[in-house]
Design a protein around this motif. Sequence first.
Motif, PDB file in Angstrom:
ATOM      1  N   ASP A 168       0.739  -1.022  -0.051  1.00 26.92           N
ATOM      2  CA  ASP A 168       0.022   0.069   0.158  1.00 26.92           C
ATOM      3  C   ASP A 168       0.823   1.113  -0.040  1.00 26.92           C
ATOM      4  N   LYS A 171       2.249   1.583  -3.550  1.00 28.22           N
ATOM      5  CA  LYS A 171       1.087   2.046  -4.641  1.00 28.22           C
ATOM      6  C   LYS A 171       0.803   3.536  -4.186  1.00 28.22           C
ATOM      7  N   ALA A 172       1.018   3.796  -3.070  1.00 28.05           N
ATOM      8  CA  ALA A 172       0.489   5.415  -2.938  1.00 28.05           C
ATOM      9  C   ALA A 172       1.381   6.192  -3.782  1.00 28.05           C
ATOM     10  N   ASP A 175       0.076   6.540  -7.007  1.00 26.48           N
ATOM     11  CA  ASP A 175      -1.265   7.299  -7.148  1.00 26.48           C
ATOM     12  C   ASP A 175      -0.923   8.805  -7.765  1.00 26.48           C
ATOM     13  N   HIS A 176       0.323   9.249  -7.578  1.00 25.52           N
ATOM     14  CA  HIS A 176       0.601  10.496  -8.004  1.00 25.52           C
ATOM     15  C   HIS A 176       1.431  10.486  -9.483  1.00 25.52           C
ATOM     16  N   GLU A 181      -6.071   4.410 -13.100  1.00 22.17           N
ATOM     17  CA  GLU A 181      -5.952   3.148 -12.049  1.00 22.17           C
ATOM     18  C   GLU A 181      -5.672   1.853 -12.727  1.00 22.17           C
ATOM     19  N   LYS A 184      -1.976   1.412 -13.154  1.00 23.51           N
ATOM     20  CA  LYS A 184      -0.990   0.939 -12.017  1.00 23.51           C
ATOM     21  C   LYS A 184      -0.814  -0.308 -11.825  1.00 23.51           C
TER      22      LYS A 184
END
Length: 293
Positions: A168, A171-172, A175-176, A181, A184
């Motif tokens: 997580d 992956k965060a 997100d930027h 989605e 990713k």
Amino acid sequence: MNPVSEYKSIWMWLKEVPFTQSFIDAGGIRTRLLTAGPDDGEAIVLLHGTGGHWEAYAPTIGALAGAGYRVIAPDLVGNGFSGKPGYPYTTHVYVRHLTGVLDALGVNKTNLAGMSLGAWVAARFALEQPERTRKVILMSPAGLLARASNMDRIKRQRTAAVTSPEWDTIKAMFDHLIADEDNKIPDIIALRQSIYREPETLATIDHILALQERDTRTANLLTSDEWRSIQAPVLVVASGKDHAEYESTSRQILRLLPHSGVLEMPHVAHWPSFEDPETFNPAALKFLSGGGA
């Protein structure tokens, strides 16, 4: 919908691409490197961003190699699975490493494509070594501005990801970096997780993030006059969903660079060539072969 035909992975892009991954000595740095395309082809070096690796260019390598270019994609010093010496990685350090890669491979002159940090390094190389530079593609370029909010965000996210390299937290970051989605993809997250789990990455994270420190970043920025002095033709990719700092940099350097064109990609974020190779690859090939943006 056929789920197999829609599946995205690094290997789906590379499955029919002849390439070699190797480790070479580049100016004393053990360097992880992908090469593809003919050895006698016009060279192009692909430069990733902060904390990155050559796989960021997986969707583009086959298109370039298939068009006859000699593709060279290194993990830059301190990044990926390349060597991580114990000193800050500034743009001057990266340019010295890039020069070592070219010298080790016997490349006298090259095209350059870079995203984010890679674009900054490409611009400095073009400024300092114009005799070795053909054309330059800049995606999500850094190197003009030093906004505290952006530097703090990068330090916070990357430090958290390296200190606690769980799925997580890795992956965060993406997100930027990636807007859609569906782009990713698990392989790219898992690969970054593997790199960030390396003890050497944790030990050198401050060096990797050196350019997020105000004094170091400011000392490495290219001045407006230096951007104006870059004589190589430059294609600037304007990513509409990128962070404001990079979008602003794209627009400002377009006004400064004497020989530049723009590729508008309003639907992507920080990794335009990764998110939409169907748009980026033909435009890049047209630019490299002599056409406009």
